[in-house]
Write an enzyme that holds these catalytic residues in place. Structure first.
Site, PDB file in Angstrom:
ATOM      1  N   CYS A 175       0.826  -1.210   0.000  1.00 17.53           N
ATOM      2  CA  CYS A 175       0.000   0.000   0.000  1.00 17.53           C
ATOM      3  C   CYS A 175       0.860   1.259   0.000  1.00 17.53           C
ATOM      4  O   CYS A 175       0.823   2.058   0.939  1.00 17.53           O
ATOM      5  CB  CYS A 175      -0.934   0.003   1.207  1.00 17.53           C
ATOM      6  SG  CYS A 175      -2.381   1.053   1.007  1.00 17.53           S
ATOM      7  N   HIS A 213       1.973   3.811  -3.437  1.00 17.14           N
ATOM      8  CA  HIS A 213       1.219   4.655  -4.362  1.00 17.14           C
ATOM      9  C   HIS A 213       0.086   3.890  -5.053  1.00 17.14           C
ATOM     10  O   HIS A 213      -1.079   4.278  -4.993  1.00 17.14           O
ATOM     11  CB  HIS A 213       2.160   5.258  -5.397  1.00 17.14           C
ATOM     12  CG  HIS A 213       3.283   6.025  -4.794  1.00 17.14           C
ATOM     13  ND1 HIS A 213       3.071   7.037  -3.881  1.00 17.14           N
ATOM     14  CD2 HIS A 213       4.631   5.932  -4.942  1.00 17.14           C
ATOM     15  CE1 HIS A 213       4.237   7.536  -3.503  1.00 17.14           C
ATOM     16  NE2 HIS A 213       5.198   6.872  -4.137  1.00 17.14           N
ATOM     17  N   CYS A 235      10.200  10.423  -4.021  1.00 15.84           N
ATOM     18  CA  CYS A 235      10.793  11.472  -4.855  1.00 15.84           C
ATOM     19  C   CYS A 235      11.103  12.723  -4.043  1.00 15.84           C
ATOM     20  O   CYS A 235      11.815  13.615  -4.515  1.00 15.84           O
ATOM     21  CB  CYS A 235       9.866  11.822  -6.015  1.00 15.84           C
ATOM     22  SG  CYS A 235       8.202  12.311  -5.501  1.00 15.84           S
ATOM     23  N   GLY A 274       5.042  -3.266  -5.206  1.00 14.66           N
ATOM     24  CA  GLY A 274       6.096  -2.280  -5.410  1.00 14.66           C
ATOM     25  C   GLY A 274       7.418  -2.853  -5.871  1.00 14.66           C
ATOM     26  O   GLY A 274       7.497  -3.920  -6.483  1.00 14.66           O
ATOM     27  N   TYR A 311      16.998   8.887 -19.810  1.00 10.69           N
ATOM     28  CA  TYR A 311      16.083   9.990 -20.072  1.00 10.69           C
ATOM     29  C   TYR A 311      16.594  10.973 -21.120  1.00 10.69           C
ATOM     30  O   TYR A 311      15.811  11.574 -21.848  1.00 10.69           O
ATOM     31  CB  TYR A 311      15.818  10.753 -18.768  1.00 10.69           C
ATOM     32  CG  TYR A 311      15.440   9.851 -17.617  1.00 10.69           C
ATOM     33  CD1 TYR A 311      14.135   9.403 -17.466  1.00 10.69           C
ATOM     34  CD2 TYR A 311      16.397   9.418 -16.695  1.00 10.69           C
ATOM     35  CE1 TYR A 311      13.783   8.561 -16.422  1.00 10.69           C
ATOM     36  CE2 TYR A 311      16.055   8.580 -15.646  1.00 10.69           C
ATOM     37  CZ  TYR A 311      14.743   8.152 -15.510  1.00 10.69           C
ATOM     38  OH  TYR A 311      14.404   7.313 -14.481  1.00 10.69           O
ATOM     39  N   PRO A 333      -7.000 -15.398 -13.383  1.00 12.50           N
ATOM     40  CA  PRO A 333      -8.348 -14.872 -13.160  1.00 12.50           C
ATOM     41  C   PRO A 333      -8.456 -14.125 -11.828  1.00 12.50           C
ATOM     42  O   PRO A 333      -7.943 -14.587 -10.798  1.00 12.50           O
ATOM     43  CB  PRO A 333      -9.223 -16.136 -13.152  1.00 12.50           C
ATOM     44  CG  PRO A 333      -8.435 -17.159 -13.889  1.00 12.50           C
ATOM     45  CD  PRO A 333      -6.998 -16.859 -13.600  1.00 12.50           C
ATOM     46  N   ALA A 374      -0.601  -3.456 -10.294  1.00  7.87           N
ATOM     47  CA  ALA A 374      -0.362  -2.052 -10.627  1.00  7.87           C
ATOM     48  C   ALA A 374       0.924  -1.574  -9.954  1.00  7.87           C
ATOM     49  O   ALA A 374       1.380  -2.149  -8.965  1.00  7.87           O
ATOM     50  CB  ALA A 374      -1.535  -1.177 -10.154  1.00  7.87           C
ATOM     51  N   ALA A 396       6.277   6.948  -9.777  1.00  4.47           N
ATOM     52  CA  ALA A 396       5.100   7.169  -8.942  1.00  4.47           C
ATOM     53  C   ALA A 396       3.884   7.556  -9.779  1.00  4.47           C
ATOM     54  O   ALA A 396       2.752   7.160  -9.472  1.00  4.47           O
ATOM     55  CB  ALA A 396       5.387   8.248  -7.900  1.00  4.47           C
ATOM     56  N   THR A 397       4.115   8.326 -10.849  1.00  2.86           N
ATOM     57  CA  THR A 397       2.991   8.727 -11.703  1.00  2.86           C
ATOM     58  C   THR A 397       2.321   7.512 -12.322  1.00  2.86           C
ATOM     59  O   THR A 397       1.089   7.424 -12.372  1.00  2.86           O
ATOM     60  CB  THR A 397       3.468   9.679 -12.812  1.00  2.86           C
ATOM     61  OG1 THR A 397       4.618   9.111 -13.459  1.00  2.86           O
ATOM     62  CG2 THR A 397       3.839  11.027 -12.245  1.00  2.86           C
TER      63      THR A 397
END
Length: 456
Positions: free
Chosen positions: A8, A10, A42, A112, A186, A273, A278, A298-299
């Protein structure tokens, strides 16, 4: 409907809130092995650097809030086994070591990630630290006061932000990375060359192309970092070399990438099933190449967790995927990126070209102005935009969001070149700088086409 949520931070917090908001009769049971939820890692560098005075501000929820919404929240409870076939989880109460099993109708995996810890000698030395959760943040904050020589291992976002935080406090900072550039996931060299020079000008040692080999110490405390290229004194070392998904619980029970990231469909469902996933525990659906990628942000986690809640009781809201859009502030530089860069495009199986443009963000007659550095990456053949980078002392980072939307909606360089943006001299030029960037790509393609015609 009984929903068990494992983890539990983000994604888990967002999932629980959305499930209960849209299914008030649902029985939601949460198991979290830590003593806190929703910590924004962050913000660790901001806390270490003193910008954030109270670390409690880095939490945006708490167990009490979730309980008030109707969740049954079990903190400091570790799920040790998951039986997907029989819809059961096995739990250990870390406070008294008691164990029990729990059944479910729906399972949400929001377990996570965890820092990658290389197999190095000296990891057990005092002041060799990790940087991920709240307790680690407190450890860094407490120990930094007695540290003068700080070595950061890893030149990604977290490592770079810590470099700035410690340098601003007057510490002697060394940054070590095994690759030839910082922020390589990046940004391309046009940007990282500028940033690396800036770091060195501020007295920071930037040691690249060096693999960390071991840590040495005296009296149980770290004093030295030994790499493939040298030795560096240190009284604090922070490892920031990346993250791995926490998915051992369901290994072999759901489909995964080779690194263990769980694969999901457009409605956040796994291959098993009634099992959803996430956040950092799973792969994202990556729009630049239409495939999957492991991008722990996190986004992504908040968005994906919300979609779990939307779809827990039937497919309702489709996952739009991600472009891995991110921003960074570093010593006055405002940096934004989205999608692939020149290097990562090849890894993602894309054939691309790119254009790099330097310009001013508004007309030269304005008394104050700043140069803006931009790059656009697009697919050969389709001219579909698949990546972009932007950097300036002026805050143009919101333009990374614009480019992200362009990628998600499969816009071409021509679409962006002539899209309608407003003009006002305070803010931009008659052609917005993103128009100018895309027009450079269009012109590049025109010249290539002419050359190819001439060669026929």
């Amino acid at each position: 409907m009984k929903v068990v949520v494992i983890g539990c931070t983000h994604a888990g917090t967002s999932a629980v809130k959305t499930i209960l908001n849209e299914n008030p009769d649902a029985n939601v049971v949460v198991y979290e092995r830590n003593d806190n939820i929703s910590f924004l890692s962050c913000g660790i560098a901001l806390y270490v650097g003193g910008t954030v005075k109270d670390p409690q501000g880095l939490f945006y929820s708490n167990p009490e809030e979730l309980a008030e919404l109707g969740a049954e929240v079990h903190m400091e409870h570790d799920v040790t086994k998951v039986d997907v076939e029989n819809k059961k989880v096995y739990v250990t109460n870390l406070q008294d070591q008691s164990t029990f099993e729990e059944s479910y109708d729906k399972l949400v995996l929001t377990t996570g990630s965890w820092p990658i810890i290389p197999p190095l000698g000296g990891l057990d030395l005092d002041n060799v630290l990790l940087c991920k959760n709240y307790n680690q943040a407190k450890e860094i904050f407490t120990r930094q006061h007695d540290a003068e020589k700080v070595v950061i291992i890893g030149g990604g976002y977290i490592g770079i932000e810590l470099v700035e935080a410690f340098a601003e406090q007057g510490k002697q900072v060394t940054l070590i990375d095994g690759l030839d550039r910082i922020l390589n996931k990046y940004l391309d060299p046009e940007f990282t060359d500028v940033l690396e020079d800036d770091l060195r000008s501020k007295g920071i040692k930037v040691e690249l192309n060096q693999m960390c080999q071991r840590f040495e110490g005296e009296n149980g405390k770290v004093t030295k970092v030994v790499t493939s290229g040298g030795e560096y004194e240190a009284d604090m070392v922070i490892l920031c070399v990346g993250f791995r998904p926490n998915t051992e619980l369901v290994k072999g029970q759901v489909d995964m990438l080779p690194n263990g990231a769980i694969l999901i469909d457009d409605y956040m469902k796994t291959s098993a099933p009634d099992v959803f996933a996430a956040g950092d525990s799973c792969a994202v659906n990556y729009n630049p190449n239409g495939g999957h990628a492991y991008i722990p942000l996190a986004t992504n986690a908040v968005r994906m967790g919300t979609l779990v809640g939307k779809n827990i009781n039937g497919d309702k809201v489709r996952y739009r995927g991600t472009q891995s859009t991110s921003g960074l502030y570093l010593f006055g530089w405002n940096i934004g990126s989205t999608g692939v860069n020149d290097a990562s495009a090849k890894v993602m199986g894309l054939e691309t070209r790119s254009v790099y443009v330097e310009d001013f963000y508004r007309p030269e007659f304005m008394p104050e102005n700043e140069k803006i550095y931009m790059k656009l990456v697009y697919e050969v053949g389709t001219n579909r935009i698949v990546g972009g980078q932007i950097m300036s002392k002026y805050d143009a980072t919101a333009s990374a969001n614009t480019l992200s939307l362009a990628i998600q909606n499969k816009m071409t360089i021509e679409d962006l070149a002539y899209v309608d943006f407003f003009f006002q001299p305070v803010f931009d030029r008659p052609w917005n700088y993103l128009n100018i960037l895309a027009q450079a790509a269009v012109e590049q393609e025109r010249k290539i086409s002419l050359q190819e015609t001439a060669n026929v």
